[in-house]
Design an enzyme around this catalytic site. Structure first.
Site, mmCIF file in Angstrom:
data_model
loop_
_atom_site.group_PDB
_atom_site.id
_atom_site.type_symbol
_atom_site.label_atom_id
_atom_site.label_comp_id
_atom_site.label_asym_id
_atom_site.label_seq_id
_atom_site.Cartn_x
_atom_site.Cartn_y
_atom_site.Cartn_z
ATOM 1 N N PRO A 111 45.671 39.205 36.341
ATOM 2 C CA PRO A 111 45.889 38.569 37.653
ATOM 3 C C PRO A 111 44.594 38.078 38.292
ATOM 4 O O PRO A 111 43.721 38.885 38.611
ATOM 5 C CB PRO A 111 46.516 39.710 38.480
ATOM 6 N N ASP A 127 46.160 38.783 41.929
ATOM 7 C CA ASP A 127 45.530 39.957 42.506
ATOM 8 C C ASP A 127 45.422 39.720 44.007
ATOM 9 O O ASP A 127 44.671 38.852 44.446
ATOM 10 C CB ASP A 127 44.145 40.133 41.871
ATOM 11 N N TRP A 139 40.812 47.726 40.844
ATOM 12 C CA TRP A 139 40.977 47.648 39.394
ATOM 13 C C TRP A 139 42.121 48.525 38.909
ATOM 14 O O TRP A 139 42.639 48.327 37.807
ATOM 15 C CB TRP A 139 39.672 48.017 38.686
ATOM 16 N N LYS A 153 25.952 30.018 38.020
ATOM 17 C CA LYS A 153 27.397 30.136 38.164
ATOM 18 C C LYS A 153 27.930 28.987 39.009
ATOM 19 O O LYS A 153 27.331 28.608 40.015
ATOM 20 C CB LYS A 153 27.749 31.482 38.814
ATOM 21 N N LYS A 181 32.072 26.044 44.392
ATOM 22 C CA LYS A 181 32.294 24.889 45.275
ATOM 23 C C LYS A 181 31.360 24.954 46.489
ATOM 24 O O LYS A 181 30.879 23.930 46.962
ATOM 25 C CB LYS A 181 33.751 24.863 45.732
ATOM 26 N N GLN A 234 35.507 41.239 31.376
ATOM 27 C CA GLN A 234 36.722 42.054 31.507
ATOM 28 C C GLN A 234 36.777 43.180 30.471
ATOM 29 O O GLN A 234 37.609 44.079 30.587
ATOM 30 C CB GLN A 234 37.962 41.175 31.397
ATOM 31 N N TRP A 242 39.071 44.802 33.462
ATOM 32 C CA TRP A 242 40.523 44.875 33.259
ATOM 33 C C TRP A 242 40.896 45.457 31.910
ATOM 34 O O TRP A 242 41.803 46.284 31.810
ATOM 35 C CB TRP A 242 41.137 43.482 33.430
#
Length: 940
Positions: free
Chosen positions: A40, A79, A506, A577, A580, A540, A544
């Site tokens: 998610p 999420d 998490w 990274k 916007k 992840q 996750w």
């Protein structure tokens, strides 16, 4: 190539035609299944091209498996809880701290957080649809739903039953801005290089005029000092410096001398064993004794050989404190301010370092000061520097499960050794998982404690919760609701109150497989669990993938996934990274307008997945050019098949060119299927690209051009058309998971009327016909292609254009007639013969011999070729369509040229689709060059 509007029209077609729904229905009863878990994402804004990387790759696999006839469960979700949402809302409401939230009203704040969490969900879904993602958007799950949170409660209940849950006072990484802890998995992603003071301080030995030289990069932590650690196996020297005697590691003297730029003379050297138990005077004052303690973690790599120990402010320090029964002083409170100290009260911990250095200097206890750059942990959500401090939190043990974790990860296909090594390293160094957060917006921890006897009750179901007093109607499993619920203690009949903490975010995603399949029965669950495949960003592995693994082992005794693909990050040119807010990231909408989504999808499919990849517009030029080759090849096939009145007839006899391309096609299908089935999409797309550029476009289409004429009467006319149709269609099918928009449009423009399906995405994935793979023919074709390359190189060296025919060439290799014909056609050499010995009077290269001399007849043919080329260029300039016969007049006063054109007028007409006329009139519009003789000609 398709533009933004064309791709959006296809999206509309898919929606109106319910193409995805039809594909699911088609596979519904299939015995094949593909189980995929979608991690998610946090819907906290519109997606940009960085987000698109792994989402495009996910869609490629989901489309491939669907086209291969697999029933799928592709449920998306979001999420919707935790610190990311809290901090966003806190900022929007202008709140500075947790007190502002409580003053605003916890219930109201939770509601604002829910609004914010769903605010961008629709935009996120629309962006995903725009990039061509096919998922069950109408079945989207949200982690703030009660049923979802209750699944998390049942997980915690199971952990409690297995004696994995406990509350303990531990040193934890703490964010003073969020006023909450971070877990090990969160801290690992937040390190940044910063500059900090490096301090060498003198601690006076009690009863002696001698000092211990102690080094620290966190001077503020001296406020919590209760011991100094040394290594009993190291040697320590007492040195004289400016009238003082100071102990330091014997092997570290040279390093300290280089920093001081002065010589230090050892007076005496002793083993560390002899210095254990020395008491020292703590400069900030304290009635409690402080002494040196033995620890093996002290090294002579850097520092002084003496390590100051603050048990409340470091993990090693904490363990050292327990081992030696040291006093623990937590000198920093939850807001990051100094506390529990007589001096330097209520100062932000990092600022306190400078106050302490100033004080050390005034008391003449500052031996040396410098600045160092080092990696320091920051909050992964708000970017605030963390502080290690003791706090009572709730933990899940990892020790009892560690061996099981390591066994399970060995069963997983990690796709790359980098991912496997990263996973093994993580699981080998696990610490207990801190699952509590002293925040407000997440699932309330389902732990109730008795106010009298401390008995713990863990609620794991609605039925258990229904027995609580004070439970509101229409409750949510949030803090503001659950704090009012009370239980009667079964042990002492006291009142049980819920603990104040909420869950680690998490833990929300950890239970995703169970929360999204609850209530559907064990048979359904077993059908889709564990997942055949998961694909997420490589971090992840410790986020996750790890928390889901923990839940999988606790709930089902095994890993919840079988195979993993990890992606790196799309960055800007400098490796930063994308964001916007920083202005270095294009939105999906902008990317669609500028490049077309298919171009972006194809580009991403060709990237190495594990490593970070810089993005720049110029990098899209090559993918765009490659897709243009495919697009133009399919348009070419469509154009000539329509001109020749193609009918979908089955042919049985094929020439060697068709047999070769069918062999290459089936081999490509085989490779692409194997690679996609084992989750190597990059290798799959590279094989497909190699086929459509080099085999289909640059070789086969060139070879069959003479056969794509209405006047062609060869027996292989129908089989050539059938092959061209089949190769074009199956190439589009192979490309459809990667470039679904272009594949759909080209299918609809021609192939759709011959196939039974409304969409290319409803056709079955092509299967390789092993019988049509002819290795010997491919080998000969490769040899012949090599001879073509050699002959073209020889022509170029002699400055002989390919349009100018030559008479003869000889090669050594024995090839079948069709391969000799291919060499002849592609090199414009009338005769290719096999010779076993060198040919005199010819130019030679790599045992290939060429007659480079031109007869008058060959020169006339070269001139005719130049005329034909000029007419074709004129037709392109005027944008005449292929097959449209147009009246064209040639103007020239050159008698030789007029005669040549008149004598060959019929062949020129056929070659150029033109009605030709000639005017004896001078014109310099075009200058023709044939064998270095120039001719003037005009066309109108």
């Amino acid at each position: 190539m398709l533009d933004d509007d064309s791709e959006k029209k296809i999206l509309s077609f898919w929606k109106k035609g319910k193409i995805f729904e039809k594909l699911k229905e088609k596979n519904k009863k299939s015995n094949l299944r593909f189980s995929y878990f979608d991690g998610p994402p946090g819907a906290n804004g519109k997606q940009h091209i960085g987000h698109a990387f792994n989402r495009v790759l996910k869609d490629i696999y989901m489309r491939f498996y669907a086209l291969s006839g697999h029933a799928q469960r592709s449920q998306p979700g979001f999420d919707c809880m935790g610190l990311p949402v809290e901090l966003q809302v806190q900022k929007e409401l202008g709140f500075n701290n947790k007190e502002d939230i409580l003053n605003f009203g916890l219930r109201k704040f939770e509601q604002e957080c829910m609004k914010a969490a769903t605010k961008y969900v629709n935009d996120f879904i629309l962006d995903s649809i725009r990039m061509g993602m096919w998922m069950n958007w109408d079945q989207t799950y949200y982690t703030y739903d009660n049923d979802y949170i209750m699944t998390q409660w049942s997980f915690f209940k199971k952990c409690h039953e297995k004696k994995l849950l406990y509350k303990g006072l531990k040193v934890v990484p703490w964010c003073s801005n969020c006023e909450s802890t971070c877990s090990q998995l969160e801290v690992s992603e937040g390190y940044k290089e910063i500059s900090d003071p490096s301090v060498y301080a003198k601690f006076k030995i009690k009863g002696k005029n001698e000092y211990l030289l102690v080094w620290t990069t966190t001077p503020w932590s001296l406020l919590g000092n209760t011991a100094v650690a040394l290594n009993p196996e190291m040697d320590y020297s007492l040195i004289g410096h400016e009238g003082e005697k100071i102990w330091m590691g014997a092997k570290l003297i040279e390093k300290i001398e280089s920093k001081l730029k002065t010589k230090l003379n050892p007076i005496i050297t002793k083993s560390g064993k002899d210095l254990v138990g020395l008491e020292y005077e703590f400069y900030l004052g304290s009635k409690n004794k402080r002494k040196t303690v033995p620890e093996s973690f002290v090294t002579d790599d850097e520092g002084t050989g003496f390590v100051h120990i603050a048990p409340a402010h470091g993990e090693n320090d904490y363990e050292c404190g327990i081992k030696h029964e040291l006093e623990s002083i937590c000198a920093v409170n939850q807001k990051g301010k100094t506390d529990n100290t007589e001096l330097f009260k209520n100062i932000y911990f990092r600022d306190a370092s400078f106050e302490i250095m100033k004080d050390l200097k005034e008391k003449k206890l500052l031996f040396l000061k410098e600045n160092i750059k080092h990696q320091y942990p920051h909050c992964w959500r708000c970017d605030n520097p963390l502080v290690y401090r003791t706090e009572k939190e709730w933990f899940l043990k990892t020790g009892p499960l560690k061996n099981k974790f390591l066994k399970e990860i060995k069963k997983i296909d990690w796709n790359t050794p980098h991912a496997k090594n990263s996973a093994e390293n993580w699981y080998s160094n696990l610490r207990d998982w801190c699952i509590s957060r002293k925040r407000y917006y997440d699932g309330a921890l389902p732990f109730w404690e008795c106010e009298n006897c401390g008995e713990l009750k863990v609620v794991g179901s609605y039925e258990e919760l229904s027995k609580a007093k004070g439970l509101e109607k229409n409750y949510r499993l949030f803090k503001s609701y659950m704090d009012k619920a009370e239980f009667k203690c079964i042990k002492c009949s006291g009142i049980m109150h819920r603990v104040p903490e909420v869950a680690d975010v998490w833990a929300d995603s950890a239970v995703m497989p169970y929360a999204t399949m609850q209530g559907k029965g064990k048979e359904y669950f077993n059908k889709w669990f564990p997942a055949d495949f998961i694909l997420e960003a490589r971090e992840q592995i410790i986020h996750w993938f790890y928390t889901m693994m923990y839940a999988g082992v606790v709930m089902e005794g095994k890993s919840p996934y079988k195979s993993v693909v990890c992606t790196g990050m799309i960055t800007d040119k400098e490796g930063n990274k994308l964001s916007k807010s920083k202005g270095n990231a294009l939105s999906l909408e902008e990317a669609g307008k500028k490049y077309g989504i298919d171009n972006l999808r194809y580009y991403y499919a060709k990237l190495p997945t594990w490593f970070n990849q810089p993005f720049a517009e110029e990098l899209l030029k090559t993918p765009k050019n490659e897709l243009s080759i495919l697009y133009n090849s399919i348009v070419y096939a469509k154009t000539y098949l329509e001109l020749m009145g193609y009918k979908n007839l089955e042919s049985k006899k094929f020439d060697d060119y068709s047999k070769w391309i069918k062999s290459r096609l089936n081999k490509t299908i085989k490779i692409a299927t194997e690679k996609l089935s084992t989750h190597y999409h990059r290798e799959a797309i590279e094989a497909i690209k190699e086929f459509f550029i080099n085999d289909f476009s640059r070789a086969y289409i060139k070879l069959i051009r003479p056969k794509l004429k209405k006047s062609y009467a060869g027996k292989d006319k129908e089989s050539t058309m059938q092959t061209l149709y089949e190769v074009g269609l199956k190439t589009l099918q192979l490309m459809s998971p990667f470039t679904p928009f272009m594949s759909e449009e080209l299918y609809a423009s021609f192939y759709k009327k011959y196939e039974k399906e409304a969409s290319i995405h409803l056709l079955d994935w092509p299967k390789a016909n092993e019988k049509e793979i002819d290795e010997e023919l491919e080998k000969e074709f490769s040899t012949a292609s090599g001879k073509v390359e050699t002959l073209l190189n020889m022509r170029a060296k002699e400055n002989i254009k390919i349009r100018w025919p030559l008479s003869q060439a000889f090669i050594k290799d024995k090839l079948r007639d069709s391969m000799l014909e291919m060499i002849s056609f592609l090199t414009n050499i009338k005769e290719i013969r096999i010779a076993s010995q060198p040919m005199k009077g010819m130019i030679e290269q790599d045992q290939v011999y060429l007659n480079a001399k031109a007869t008058d007849e060959l020169k006339d043919e070269a001139l005719l070729s130049e005329v034909s080329r000029a007419i074709q260029d004129y037709r392109k300039q005027k944008k005449f369509n292929v097959g449209d016969v147009k009246k064209i007049t040639i103007k020239t006063s050159n008698a030789e040229l007029i005669k040549l054109i008149k004598n060959n007028i019929e062949s020129l007409k056929e070659a150029t689709d033109s009605k030709l006329a000639i005017k004896n009139e001078a014109s310099k519009q075009a200058i023709l060059n044939a064998w270095n003789k120039k001719y003037e000609m005009g066309i109108e």
